[in-house]
Design a protein around this motif. Structure first.
Motif, PDB file in Angstrom:
ATOM      1  N   TYR A   1      -3.247  -7.791  -6.462  1.00 16.12           N
ATOM      2  CA  TYR A   1      -1.862  -7.174  -6.383  1.00 16.12           C
ATOM      3  C   TYR A   1      -2.122  -5.615  -6.367  1.00 16.12           C
ATOM      4  O   TYR A   1      -0.756  -5.303  -6.703  1.00 16.12           O
ATOM      5  CB  TYR A   1      -1.092  -7.840  -7.394  1.00 16.12           C
ATOM      6  CG  TYR A   1      -1.007  -9.488  -6.978  1.00 16.12           C
ATOM      7  CD1 TYR A   1      -0.444  -9.890  -6.206  1.00 16.12           C
ATOM      8  CD2 TYR A   1      -1.474 -10.371  -7.868  1.00 16.12           C
ATOM      9  CE1 TYR A   1      -0.168 -11.496  -5.749  1.00 16.12           C
ATOM     10  CE2 TYR A   1      -1.680 -11.662  -7.660  1.00 16.12           C
ATOM     11  CZ  TYR A   1      -0.879 -12.115  -6.685  1.00 16.12           C
ATOM     12  OH  TYR A   1      -1.249 -13.449  -6.583  1.00 16.12           O
ATOM     13  N   VAL A   2      -2.819  -5.084  -5.960  1.00 15.06           N
ATOM     14  CA  VAL A   2      -3.048  -3.531  -6.086  1.00 15.06           C
ATOM     15  C   VAL A   2      -1.923  -3.081  -4.953  1.00 15.06           C
ATOM     16  O   VAL A   2      -2.009  -3.665  -4.024  1.00 15.06           O
ATOM     17  CB  VAL A   2      -4.416  -3.215  -5.866  1.00 15.06           C
ATOM     18  CG1 VAL A   2      -4.269  -1.421  -5.832  1.00 15.06           C
ATOM     19  CG2 VAL A   2      -5.167  -3.580  -7.014  1.00 15.06           C
ATOM     20  N   VAL A   3      -1.213  -1.914  -5.374  1.00 13.89           N
ATOM     21  CA  VAL A   3      -0.332  -1.502  -4.525  1.00 13.89           C
ATOM     22  C   VAL A   3      -1.077  -0.358  -3.875  1.00 13.89           C
ATOM     23  O   VAL A   3      -1.238   0.681  -4.800  1.00 13.89           O
ATOM     24  CB  VAL A   3       1.016  -0.834  -5.090  1.00 13.89           C
ATOM     25  CG1 VAL A   3       1.956  -0.391  -4.217  1.00 13.89           C
ATOM     26  CG2 VAL A   3       1.721  -2.359  -5.783  1.00 13.89           C
ATOM     27  N   ASN A   4      -1.481  -0.240  -2.636  1.00 10.52           N
ATOM     28  CA  ASN A   4      -2.268   0.760  -2.205  1.00 10.52           C
ATOM     29  C   ASN A   4      -1.405   1.979  -1.253  1.00 10.52           C
ATOM     30  O   ASN A   4      -1.608   2.791  -1.245  1.00 10.52           O
ATOM     31  CB  ASN A   4      -3.266   0.357  -1.015  1.00 10.52           C
ATOM     32  CG  ASN A   4      -4.304  -0.461  -1.951  1.00 10.52           C
ATOM     33  OD1 ASN A   4      -4.720   0.288  -2.875  1.00 10.52           O
ATOM     34  ND2 ASN A   4      -4.849  -1.367  -1.168  1.00 10.52           N
ATOM     35  N   ASP A   5      -0.290   1.317  -0.927  1.00 11.12           N
ATOM     36  CA  ASP A   5       0.698   2.275  -0.212  1.00 11.12           C
ATOM     37  C   ASP A   5       1.757   2.848  -1.156  1.00 11.12           C
ATOM     38  O   ASP A   5       2.942   2.598  -1.013  1.00 11.12           O
ATOM     39  CB  ASP A   5       1.390   1.635   0.967  1.00 11.12           C
ATOM     40  CG  ASP A   5       1.749   0.427   0.740  1.00 11.12           C
ATOM     41  OD1 ASP A   5       1.718  -0.145  -0.496  1.00 11.12           O
ATOM     42  OD2 ASP A   5       2.592  -0.189   1.689  1.00 11.12           O
TER      43      ASP A   5
END
Length: 166
Positions: free
Chosen positions: A121-125
């Motif tokens: 669930y990594v938030v890249n944006d």
């Protein structure tokens, strides 16, 4: 008799002059000693004054260094700018969140460890959601409606941004 009077007068004069000489010498020596004592006292006073001045300067320098150190600490803390717990000013729609299999929702806080199952669930944006770029070795992870700044390697949580998502 004349010789006797002359001798007596000479003796009196001699005695008086010796006494006067002794008195003068003692007065001079006392005056010299007194003036010498005064000079020594003045020297000691000046020496003490100089020492006091140096001590005062040293203390001033220490206080200045300490103030400067505290200013640097405050500046570094401002630079970090990742408060441990923040409330999001704006909310974003990012779709429905489902917890990782085998885990139930838990509100994580500063200093806790995030399980590795959350790495999906990594938030890249992060720019899209008004977040700053994470420091090297960290990433943003979504946990329910919150976003957590955690270390990539160990999962140690550094900051929590509560209520970022609807």
């Amino acid at each position: 008799m004349k010789k006797f009077i002359t001798a007596a007068v000479a003796a009196v004069i001699a005695t008086g002059s010796l006494g006067l000489a002794a008195t003068t010498a003692s007065a001079q020596s006392r005056g010299y000693e007194q003036s010498q004592d005064r000079r020594d006292d003045r020297r000691d006073d000046r020496r003490d004054d100089r020492r006091d001045d140096r001590r005062d300067d040293r203390n001033d320098r220490r206080e200045y260094r300490q103030d400067a150190r505290e200013d640097r600490r405050e500046y570094r803390q401002d630079q970090r700018a990742y408060a441990r717990y923040q409330r999001a000013e704006r909310r974003y729609n990012a779709g429905r969140w489902q917890q990782p299999r085998g885990h139930r929702y838990q509100a994580y806080g500063y200093g806790q460890r995030l399980p590795s199952a959350y790495n999906a669930y990594v938030v890249n944006d992060y720019n899209r959601y008004g977040l700053r770029a994470p420091p090297r070795g960290y990433h943003y992870v979504r946990n329910g409606n919150d976003v957590v700044l955690a270390a990539v390697a160990g999962g140690l949580i550094t900051a929590v941004i509560a209520g970022l998502f609807n």
